[in-house]
Design a protein around this motif. Structure first.
Motif, mmCIF file in Angstrom:
data_model
loop_
_atom_site.group_PDB
_atom_site.id
_atom_site.type_symbol
_atom_site.label_atom_id
_atom_site.label_comp_id
_atom_site.label_asym_id
_atom_site.label_seq_id
_atom_site.Cartn_x
_atom_site.Cartn_y
_atom_site.Cartn_z
ATOM 1 N N GLY A 1 3.491 3.380 14.002
ATOM 2 C CA GLY A 1 3.726 4.374 12.908
ATOM 3 C C GLY A 1 4.564 3.778 11.772
ATOM 4 O O GLY A 1 4.653 4.699 10.796
ATOM 5 N N THR A 2 4.537 2.789 11.401
ATOM 6 C CA THR A 2 5.208 2.258 10.204
ATOM 7 C C THR A 2 4.239 1.398 9.538
ATOM 8 O O THR A 2 4.604 0.978 8.406
ATOM 9 N N ASP A 3 2.662 1.488 9.616
ATOM 10 C CA ASP A 3 1.995 0.657 8.994
ATOM 11 C C ASP A 3 0.539 1.474 8.521
ATOM 12 O O ASP A 3 0.879 2.227 7.465
ATOM 13 N N THR A 4 -0.377 1.217 9.336
ATOM 14 C CA THR A 4 -1.476 2.191 9.097
ATOM 15 C C THR A 4 -1.277 3.568 8.808
ATOM 16 O O THR A 4 -1.883 4.521 8.022
ATOM 17 N N THR A 5 -0.482 4.210 9.606
ATOM 18 C CA THR A 5 0.133 5.468 9.458
ATOM 19 C C THR A 5 0.247 5.843 8.258
ATOM 20 O O THR A 5 0.023 6.717 7.532
ATOM 21 N N LEU A 6 1.238 5.099 7.687
ATOM 22 C CA LEU A 6 1.794 5.308 6.274
ATOM 23 C C LEU A 6 0.816 5.197 5.092
ATOM 24 O O LEU A 6 0.593 6.106 4.219
ATOM 25 N N LEU A 7 -0.086 4.149 5.144
ATOM 26 C CA LEU A 7 -1.227 4.022 4.600
ATOM 27 C C LEU A 7 -2.295 5.015 4.421
ATOM 28 O O LEU A 7 -2.445 5.626 3.314
ATOM 29 N N VAL A 8 -2.785 5.820 5.803
ATOM 30 C CA VAL A 8 -3.333 6.835 5.550
ATOM 31 C C VAL A 8 -2.777 8.093 4.963
ATOM 32 O O VAL A 8 -3.390 8.966 4.216
ATOM 33 N N ASP B 1 -6.535 19.851 -10.856
ATOM 34 C CA ASP B 1 -5.905 20.297 -9.552
ATOM 35 C C ASP B 1 -7.195 20.042 -8.381
ATOM 36 O O ASP B 1 -6.680 20.215 -7.160
ATOM 37 N N LEU B 2 -8.223 19.501 -8.679
ATOM 38 C CA LEU B 2 -9.146 19.312 -7.717
ATOM 39 C C LEU B 2 -8.806 17.975 -6.756
ATOM 40 O O LEU B 2 -8.141 17.245 -7.168
ATOM 41 N N ALA B 3 -9.248 18.093 -5.489
ATOM 42 C CA ALA B 3 -9.019 17.012 -4.636
ATOM 43 C C ALA B 3 -10.098 15.867 -5.117
ATOM 44 O O ALA B 3 -11.008 16.200 -5.621
ATOM 45 N N ILE B 4 -9.617 14.707 -4.939
ATOM 46 C CA ILE B 4 -10.483 13.594 -5.552
ATOM 47 C C ILE B 4 -11.250 12.856 -4.171
ATOM 48 O O ILE B 4 -10.499 12.191 -3.700
ATOM 49 N N TRP B 5 -12.217 13.165 -3.853
ATOM 50 C CA TRP B 5 -13.144 12.586 -2.607
ATOM 51 C C TRP B 5 -13.817 11.425 -3.105
ATOM 52 O O TRP B 5 -14.578 11.235 -3.701
ATOM 53 N N PRO B 6 -13.134 10.180 -2.615
ATOM 54 C CA PRO B 6 -13.688 9.049 -2.871
ATOM 55 C C PRO B 6 -14.777 8.767 -2.184
ATOM 56 O O PRO B 6 -15.298 9.240 -1.141
ATOM 57 N N SER B 7 -15.947 7.905 -2.832
ATOM 58 C CA SER B 7 -17.043 7.591 -2.212
ATOM 59 C C SER B 7 -16.525 6.597 -1.318
ATOM 60 O O SER B 7 -15.819 5.484 -1.863
ATOM 61 N N VAL B 8 -17.031 6.353 -0.013
ATOM 62 C CA VAL B 8 -16.859 5.261 0.828
ATOM 63 C C VAL B 8 -18.148 4.883 1.205
ATOM 64 O O VAL B 8 -17.969 3.914 2.281
ATOM 65 N N GLN B 9 -19.043 4.688 0.587
ATOM 66 C CA GLN B 9 -20.297 3.975 0.619
ATOM 67 C C GLN B 9 -19.884 2.614 0.583
ATOM 68 O O GLN B 9 -19.168 2.261 -0.552
ATOM 69 N N PRO B 10 -20.439 1.715 1.068
ATOM 70 C CA PRO B 10 -19.612 0.145 1.011
ATOM 71 C C PRO B 10 -20.091 -0.231 -0.589
ATOM 72 O O PRO B 10 -19.525 -0.898 -1.204
ATOM 73 N N GLN B 11 -21.458 0.534 -0.792
ATOM 74 C CA GLN B 11 -21.757 -0.083 -2.384
ATOM 75 C C GLN B 11 -20.882 0.640 -3.414
ATOM 76 O O GLN B 11 -20.890 -0.063 -4.296
ATOM 77 N N SER B 12 -20.081 1.480 -3.008
ATOM 78 C CA SER B 12 -19.165 2.008 -4.038
ATOM 79 C C SER B 12 -17.822 1.388 -4.057
ATOM 80 O O SER B 12 -16.818 1.407 -5.124
ATOM 81 N N LEU B 13 -17.645 0.397 -3.120
ATOM 82 C CA LEU B 13 -16.382 -0.288 -3.084
ATOM 83 C C LEU B 13 -16.398 -1.658 -3.527
ATOM 84 O O LEU B 13 -17.205 -2.349 -3.189
ATOM 85 N N HIS B 14 -15.287 -2.106 -4.259
ATOM 86 C CA HIS B 14 -15.544 -3.244 -5.165
ATOM 87 C C HIS B 14 -14.276 -4.169 -4.807
ATOM 88 O O HIS B 14 -13.191 -3.661 -4.484
ATOM 89 N N LEU B 15 -14.518 -5.531 -5.070
ATOM 90 C CA LEU B 15 -13.687 -6.424 -5.047
ATOM 91 C C LEU B 15 -12.377 -6.043 -6.249
ATOM 92 O O LEU B 15 -12.975 -5.722 -7.312
ATOM 93 N N TRP B 16 -11.105 -6.008 -5.696
ATOM 94 C CA TRP B 16 -10.326 -5.682 -6.804
ATOM 95 C C TRP B 16 -9.953 -7.057 -7.569
ATOM 96 O O TRP B 16 -9.057 -7.866 -7.397
ATOM 97 N N THR B 17 -10.868 -7.376 -8.713
ATOM 98 C CA THR B 17 -10.777 -8.580 -9.317
ATOM 99 C C THR B 17 -9.450 -8.790 -10.220
ATOM 100 O O THR B 17 -9.069 -9.799 -10.400
ATOM 101 N N SER C 1 -11.769 5.807 4.431
ATOM 102 C CA SER C 1 -12.595 6.394 5.231
ATOM 103 C C SER C 1 -11.575 7.448 6.141
ATOM 104 O O SER C 1 -11.846 8.863 5.995
ATOM 105 N N THR C 2 -10.611 6.816 6.631
ATOM 106 C CA THR C 2 -9.916 7.508 7.615
ATOM 107 C C THR C 2 -8.875 8.354 6.890
ATOM 108 O O THR C 2 -8.783 9.683 7.096
ATOM 109 N N ALA C 3 -8.445 8.009 5.484
ATOM 110 C CA ALA C 3 -7.665 8.953 4.875
ATOM 111 C C ALA C 3 -8.622 10.235 4.148
ATOM 112 O O ALA C 3 -8.214 11.338 4.167
ATOM 113 N N GLY C 4 -9.823 9.847 3.866
ATOM 114 C CA GLY C 4 -10.588 10.901 3.462
ATOM 115 C C GLY C 4 -10.917 11.854 4.793
ATOM 116 O O GLY C 4 -10.769 13.153 4.654
#
Lengths: 543, 543
Positions: free
Chosen positions: B353-360, B496-512, B330-333
């Motif tokens: 500035g060395t962790d979540t900052t880089l993640l985002v 070339d388009l931006a890929i906007w992730p869905s951040v609805q909780p229902q769209s996020l899955h466990l990385w099995t 969400s924050t990156a979005g």
């Protein structure tokens, strides 16, 4: 019934349609006896939505006077500025919104939808009116009959026979006209066994395991009652099933407690003393109202917009839907293990024998029998184990997750089956010849269809209405070469092995393709499937 | 250090190895300075397992005397009948079991593993000893440098320059030797701005959006402290970033409350009065201990064997891992929206500035920039935004989910990034040139590696150890034509388009694929991937 009676406003102009994946569109709404038709002619070509009224589960209407001071304005102005919104919630879980200019028009349309989407009489339903030019009522109906099925079973025929004891459906209204039973049990014995089983559902063959000759039987509960009644013929029938082998298993889809309680209302179970070669195992499976409420809660959770991960997971858990999937697959796995690994025959039943019983028998066959994993084989399995075996589709699938009318007989047992099959297809991406699109289509057709296949509750009712001669067959249609292509799994590679599903909770997933179908990312998944498909077909000629 | 000191028993015969997907094997266990080597010579060919000791997160040992009455038997007999079991829990989440005959041998092996898997000195680690014949220490190291990056940015160069103010790492130990800053800000100003930012991390360019010239900057928090100190140079630097545009956004990865509290310990935030062209938005992201404990809980949940669906979902929710994925995406979005849709530049920081900052910053670039979605582009992005930008890998990835040693600096921030990238790849199956296998490999390499890439905490440390000349580069290796193939996504189609992730909780899955990797069904998924791959490459020549 004259449909026209229920259509006070047949056409409304300037209706705005809002639906998933599309920008709002303005066009003409048309109400017919069986459809809502929306046409947008604003672009270069006409865009149309044809919605079967039967697919509508519930509507919500809100009417508002836009000026908000109607009583002070001249009545001439009112119709122009008043308008209404109808939210249409479909049984396939899609939600549409219609903004209709004119309060009266809106109320008329809403009233038509409410009446026409809830017709009780089967013969008034659309399958009796659906007459596409590409199909003829003379086309073959259905994929298999009990006779054909018996003919295919080869080695089984030595010790089993096709009984016509139910040829006029009088012995068991929910069974087909012919059933497969042990050779040595005569019609008279079957009649008596039928009287000893709820709804006349005496034990019949569901599946013959070619590898070791073991079988899966299914029935309803025995009517032992509080007095522990016995039925010699029923006992002999089951003894004949075992035929020399040391024992068989009864998989009872009720808890031990439920089975004992059932005796108070005339039901019961196979006691050890009367059926001493049969070992009873209880696996409690929910059905009926509990299952229906689980579905309602799940769909509610899926439409939660709160963007809160914890809340979503908590609601998902609370719906218990995945627990039901888990139990169904575990129980089917148990049945399959009894047959394949343990080498014993199995009898499956709960109480009526028309719901969880069929669910378990179907899944066990998919696990064990490679033939049921082809498109044709799977549709035949559904026809045999659900349509012909008397799953009461009309009662179970009258309403879905959005309906406020809590009817007594609704239950998404068939949907649960499709979900379990989806789990299999997910765990074994190469093993099934059909893919998710087929399961989605079947989920939709069971609730609202152009075809006659899922109408009525059993073969007796279908026969009484001449369904075969008056409607088209869905299964035949799906197998047409022009249609079947879209339902084929491009990765399919047949295997003779049993496919043992993992029933670890961690291995079972929400069927997003169905339950989150109308959210954005599902569309992207569809795109990926099409990409795989186009690679396989266009480049490799593997269709 | 002499490794031999720590190896009292180098070889044990008749060890039984139990591991996922394999039947137990009997063979010889060999302990070396950096590896456990297990060889089974019983079959036609030798089967070997080579496990990097660094990959071992924790061990559990249990020693038992099989006869159970040792005190009564002659001491000669004891060693023969006693034995021990070592459970080896790896950082890649795999769990192995070694049954070792002989109590003493078992204790010796366990002690060697404990010591050798926890070496503190970087130069004793395996990358300094890894010398495969196919690689040479003269091979190029790394994919990009700040200089090369600057050269590629084209239009940006007019108003931005490459600063060498940190060439000896004295201004900011965790920054690379060169950074990109606004042209008009001189070295003296940078020095002052650096003193005003935690750890010297003054605002530098992270990403330049070619489409509209907007940028993403990153830094650490400003050291305003309780007295609301100001730094004119820092303010001018950020003003220069905006350069005529009406405003920019500061995305602070702490809650408003946390940001205010930070002033008590010398930190702070960009107040409206001092940075009036910058609008501050707070998005609280967890890091450090909270994230580490989330991972531990998740892994514990994944290994729950209770076969209870409710319990699993409840544990999954309770771990909060998916909530962290949700917040990160969400924050990156949000950052990407500010840049692409809103047309404004963004500064991202939390505290260090060395962790979540880089993640985002990394995720925002994947969303916006198609070049980062190729294999080469993605690895370059990781090199730039994680390795060179000073994510302290050595501190963060010293231990993983099984370790009982709760060290202060561990945190699976990089793992969280990989999980978020996996969510992107799942939602956009065609958009990334690399697939899950690459993400899994990177997850493993960050914790234990043959390569030098993820060693040390920053470029200064790497430089001090001559890492470039003494170890091999993982990123270069992954791009070799013989290696890269297995990491390519066969469905990739660049967009070339931006890929906007869905951040609805229902769209996020466990990385099995990561968290349930060592359970059965993941293997089947792998099989399906290989099938798609073989169709695409063998039949279509699309490799």
């Amino acid at each position: 019934m004259e449909f026209a009676e229920h259509i006070k406003t047949a056409n409304v102009e300037d209706v705005v349609l809002k639906q998933p994946f599309h920008a709002p569109m303005k066009g003409t709404l048309c109400v017919t006896g069986h459809h809502l038709l929306f046409s947008d002619r604003s672009g270069d070509s006409t865009w149309q939505l044809l919605l079967l009224l039967r697919n509508i589960d519930a509507i919500e209407k809100s009417v508002e006077n836009l000026l908000g001071y109607s009583s002070h304005t001249s009545s001439n102005f009112r119709p122009a500025v008043s308008s209404g919104t109808i939210t249409v919630k479909c049984k396939d879980l899609c939600i549409l919104q219609l903004d209709i200019p004119g309060m009266e028009e809106c109320l008329n349309v809403a009233s038509s939808i409410e009446t026409l989407s809830s017709l009780d009489s089967v013969t008034e339903m659309y399958p009796f009116f659906y007459r596409p030019s590409a199909l003829s009522l003379d086309d073959p109906w259905g994929l298999s009959t009990p006779e054909k099925h018996y003919d295919q079973l080869g080695a089984l025929q030595v010790k089993w026979r096709l009984s016509k004891v139910n040829s006029d459906y009088s012995v068991c209204p929910s069974y087909p006209h012919s059933v497969i039973v042990p050779e040595c049990v005569d019609e008279q014995a079957l009649l008596k066994a039928a009287r000893f089983r709820q709804g006349g559902r005496f034990p019949v063959l569901s599946y013959y395991h070619q590898k070791n000759g073991m079988v899966i039987m299914r029935s309803s509960q025995p009517l032992t009652g509080a007095n522990r009644k016995r039925c010699k013929e029923d006992e002999l029938l089951l003894q004949a099933v075992i035929d020399g082998s040391d024992k068989g298993y009864v998989i009872d889809t009720r808890s031990t407690q439920q089975a004992h309680q059932a005796r108070m209302t005339g039901g019961g179970f196979e006691s050890k003393s009367c059926y001493n070669s049969w070992k009873r195992i209880h696996r409690h499976m929910e059905k009926g109202k509990v299952l229906q409420e689980s579905l309602i809660k799940l769909v509610e959770a899926c439409s939660d917009q709160s963007h809160n991960m914890d809340r979503w997971l908590s609601k998902l858990e609370n719906s218990k839907w995945l627990s039901h999937v888990h139990t169904a697959l575990s129980t089917a796995g148990l049945v399959a293990e009894c047959v394949e690994r343990d080498g014993h025959s199995v009898l499956v039943h709960g109480s009526e024998g028309t719901d969880t019983t069929l669910l378990v028998c179907t899944l066990a066959q998919l696990i064990l029998d490679p033939d049921t994993r082809t498109l044709h084989g799977f549709l035949s399995l559904l026809e045999r184990e659900w349509v012909q075996a008397g799953h009461p589709f009309q009662q179970r699938c009258a309403r879905s997750a959005y309906s406020h009318a809590r009817l007594r007989h609704e239950a998404p047992v068939f949907l649960l089956l499709l979900d379990c099959v989806w789990q299999l297809s997910r765990q074994f991406p190469l093993a099934l010849q059909f893919g998710e699109p087929l399961l989605l289509r079947l989920a939709k057709e069971a609730y609202a269809s152009d075809f006659g296949t899922f109408l009525c509750n059993n073969q007796q009712e279908r026969c009484g209405l001449d369904l075969k001669d008056r409607t088209h067959c869905l299964f035949q249609f799906l197998l047409r070469s022009s249609v079947r292509e879209q339902y084929i799994n491009p990765l399919y590679e047949s295997t003779d092995l049993a496919i043992w599903p993992s029933v670890q909770p961690q291995s079972l997933h929400l069927w997003t393709g169905l339950f989150l179908r109308w959210t954005d990312h599902t569309q992207i998944m569809e795109e990926a499937r099409e990409e795989i498909w186009s690679i396989v077909t266009e480049h490799c000629g593997r269709s």
